[in-house]
Design a protein around this motif. Sequence first.
Motif, mmCIF file in Angstrom:
data_model
loop_
_atom_site.group_PDB
_atom_site.id
_atom_site.type_symbol
_atom_site.label_atom_id
_atom_site.label_comp_id
_atom_site.label_asym_id
_atom_site.label_seq_id
_atom_site.Cartn_x
_atom_site.Cartn_y
_atom_site.Cartn_z
ATOM 1 N N SER A 36 38.028 20.181 45.459
ATOM 2 C CA SER A 36 39.020 20.144 46.532
ATOM 3 C C SER A 36 40.156 21.129 46.278
ATOM 4 C CB SER A 36 39.574 18.727 46.684
ATOM 5 O OG SER A 36 40.245 18.319 45.503
ATOM 6 N N TYR A 37 40.401 21.461 44.994
ATOM 7 C CA TYR A 37 41.457 22.419 44.684
ATOM 8 C C TYR A 37 41.115 23.816 45.177
ATOM 9 C CZ TYR A 37 43.654 18.924 41.703
ATOM 10 O OH TYR A 37 44.278 17.797 41.236
ATOM 11 N N LEU A 38 39.816 24.147 45.194
ATOM 12 C CA LEU A 38 39.413 25.478 45.639
ATOM 13 C C LEU A 38 39.628 25.674 47.128
ATOM 14 C CD1 LEU A 38 36.102 25.835 43.581
ATOM 15 C CD2 LEU A 38 38.395 26.691 43.013
ATOM 16 N N LYS A 39 39.826 24.573 47.861
ATOM 17 C CA LYS A 39 40.075 24.669 49.295
ATOM 18 C C LYS A 39 41.556 24.863 49.612
ATOM 19 C CE LYS A 39 36.188 21.556 50.131
ATOM 20 N NZ LYS A 39 35.747 20.257 50.712
ATOM 21 N N ASN A 40 42.370 24.824 48.566
ATOM 22 C CA ASN A 40 43.814 24.974 48.748
ATOM 23 C C ASN A 40 44.198 26.446 48.641
ATOM 24 O OD1 ASN A 40 46.642 24.983 48.478
ATOM 25 N ND2 ASN A 40 46.613 22.921 47.597
ATOM 26 N N PRO A 41 44.788 27.044 49.684
ATOM 27 C CA PRO A 41 45.154 28.473 49.637
ATOM 28 C C PRO A 41 46.112 28.807 48.498
ATOM 29 C CG PRO A 41 45.294 27.627 51.882
ATOM 30 C CD PRO A 41 45.086 26.460 50.991
ATOM 31 N N MET A 42 47.030 27.889 48.172
ATOM 32 C CA MET A 42 47.974 28.154 47.095
ATOM 33 C C MET A 42 47.263 28.256 45.754
ATOM 34 S SD MET A 42 50.802 28.445 48.631
ATOM 35 C CE MET A 42 51.902 28.482 47.223
ATOM 36 N N VAL A 43 46.245 27.414 45.551
ATOM 37 C CA VAL A 43 45.481 27.477 44.310
ATOM 38 C C VAL A 43 44.732 28.797 44.220
ATOM 39 C CG1 VAL A 43 43.585 26.421 43.019
ATOM 40 C CG2 VAL A 43 45.291 24.982 44.148
ATOM 41 N N MET A 44 44.146 29.248 45.321
ATOM 42 C CA MET A 44 43.416 30.507 45.330
ATOM 43 C C MET A 44 44.346 31.684 45.024
ATOM 44 S SD MET A 44 40.310 29.752 45.792
ATOM 45 C CE MET A 44 39.683 31.401 46.059
ATOM 46 N N MET A 45 45.543 31.666 45.578
ATOM 47 C CA MET A 45 46.502 32.738 45.291
ATOM 48 C C MET A 45 46.905 32.732 43.821
ATOM 49 S SD MET A 45 48.934 32.520 48.682
ATOM 50 C CE MET A 45 50.049 33.768 48.044
ATOM 51 N N GLY A 46 47.041 31.531 43.259
ATOM 52 C CA GLY A 46 47.378 31.436 41.847
ATOM 53 C C GLY A 46 46.281 31.994 40.962
ATOM 54 N N LEU A 47 45.038 31.705 41.320
ATOM 55 C CA LEU A 47 43.910 32.228 40.536
ATOM 56 C C LEU A 47 43.844 33.749 40.617
ATOM 57 C CD1 LEU A 47 41.141 29.592 41.436
ATOM 58 C CD2 LEU A 47 42.398 29.814 39.285
ATOM 59 N N MET A 48 44.085 34.285 41.797
ATOM 60 C CA MET A 48 44.074 35.743 41.953
ATOM 61 C C MET A 48 45.188 36.381 41.135
ATOM 62 S SD MET A 48 41.578 36.769 43.769
ATOM 63 C CE MET A 48 42.169 38.435 44.147
ATOM 64 N N ALA A 49 46.361 35.760 41.136
ATOM 65 C CA ALA A 49 47.468 36.304 40.351
ATOM 66 C C ALA A 49 47.146 36.284 38.865
ATOM 67 C CB ALA A 49 48.740 35.500 40.636
ATOM 68 N N ALA A 50 46.537 35.176 38.398
ATOM 69 C CA ALA A 50 46.156 35.093 36.989
ATOM 70 C C ALA A 50 45.106 36.148 36.642
ATOM 71 C CB ALA A 50 45.622 33.690 36.692
ATOM 72 N N PHE A 51 44.188 36.394 37.560
ATOM 73 C CA PHE A 51 43.154 37.426 37.347
ATOM 74 C C PHE A 51 43.795 38.802 37.206
ATOM 75 C CE2 PHE A 51 40.308 40.642 39.112
ATOM 76 C CZ PHE A 51 39.188 40.482 38.293
ATOM 77 N N MET A 52 44.743 39.109 38.095
ATOM 78 C CA MET A 52 45.394 40.411 38.050
ATOM 79 C C MET A 52 46.244 40.562 36.793
ATOM 80 S SD MET A 52 44.399 42.005 40.740
ATOM 81 C CE MET A 52 45.597 43.338 40.906
ATOM 82 N N ALA A 53 46.818 39.454 36.300
ATOM 83 C CA ALA A 53 47.724 39.544 35.157
ATOM 84 C C ALA A 53 46.995 39.619 33.824
ATOM 85 C CB ALA A 53 48.675 38.339 35.168
ATOM 86 N N PHE A 54 45.863 38.941 33.714
ATOM 87 C CA PHE A 54 45.217 38.857 32.410
ATOM 88 C C PHE A 54 43.889 39.609 32.329
ATOM 89 C CE2 PHE A 54 47.811 35.004 32.847
ATOM 90 C CZ PHE A 54 48.607 35.106 31.724
ATOM 91 N N VAL A 55 43.133 39.599 33.396
ATOM 92 C CA VAL A 55 41.802 40.211 33.355
ATOM 93 C C VAL A 55 41.859 41.707 33.679
ATOM 94 C CG1 VAL A 55 39.461 40.138 34.291
ATOM 95 C CG2 VAL A 55 40.751 38.010 33.953
ATOM 96 N N MET A 56 42.640 42.069 34.688
ATOM 97 C CA MET A 56 42.706 43.466 35.103
ATOM 98 C C MET A 56 43.134 44.413 33.985
ATOM 99 S SD MET A 56 41.709 44.308 38.148
ATOM 100 C CE MET A 56 42.708 45.745 38.568
ATOM 101 N N PRO A 57 44.192 44.085 33.198
ATOM 102 C CA PRO A 57 44.573 45.019 32.124
ATOM 103 C C PRO A 57 43.444 45.273 31.129
ATOM 104 C CG PRO A 57 46.328 43.443 32.526
ATOM 105 C CD PRO A 57 45.151 42.987 33.328
#
Length: 217
Positions: A160-181
């Motif tokens: 149910s958390y994956l259906k929450n837009p705020m959770v998805m934005m948080g995951l994307m931000a974490a991806f950009m901050a830790f995985v992208m570099p």
Amino acid sequence: AMLGWQRLVLLLVAAALVAGVNSSDFDDDEMDVPASATGDMQMSLNIEGEFPNEQFVRFQTGKVFRVLLDGGKQQAIVKGDGSFTIFDVTEGIHSLEVDAPGWYFETLKLDVHYKGAVLKVRPTMNGESGGNKVARYPLQLEPMTKFKYYEEREKFDPTSYLKNPMVMMGLMAAFMAFVMPKMVENIDPEDRKKLTEDLKKGGTGLTGMKNALAGGS
């Protein structure tokens, strides 16, 4: 002569007594009146009943448990044995309700009417159980259902958390901050330059990233 005078007085007294008796027999103010019109009409009665479910009665011990007539104009506290009595109910149509918080009872309609000089009660169900169905008397009252004041808690569902837009934005931000570099470090300098220029131009950088990964592979 004295004896004759005494006899005359006695005759006059006797005649007066007879006249009084005869006049009372025909006096209009002393006509026979039916007994019912002289105060023998029943003016009120007591409404009696009980709660036959002993377990329910024990459960209500120490709690509010009353029977209300006409919205509380008259009432009775239910006794420990489940019985109750509402005193001095007069002729007319009355409604009877049960005050037992947490439980629902159907409202009864009580038709208190005369049969001759005596008051009688005709109780009928007044709702869900069939309209004007005649009920037993003395009353036998049973709860229809128990109220639910709280909703059951929903079971935990991680998806149910994956259906929450705020959770998805948080995951994307974490991806950009830790995985992208980490990924950028392994990109060819020339491809890294193109990716940086794409981001500066307002692009997403996805195209450059895709090319860089393809070139690296």
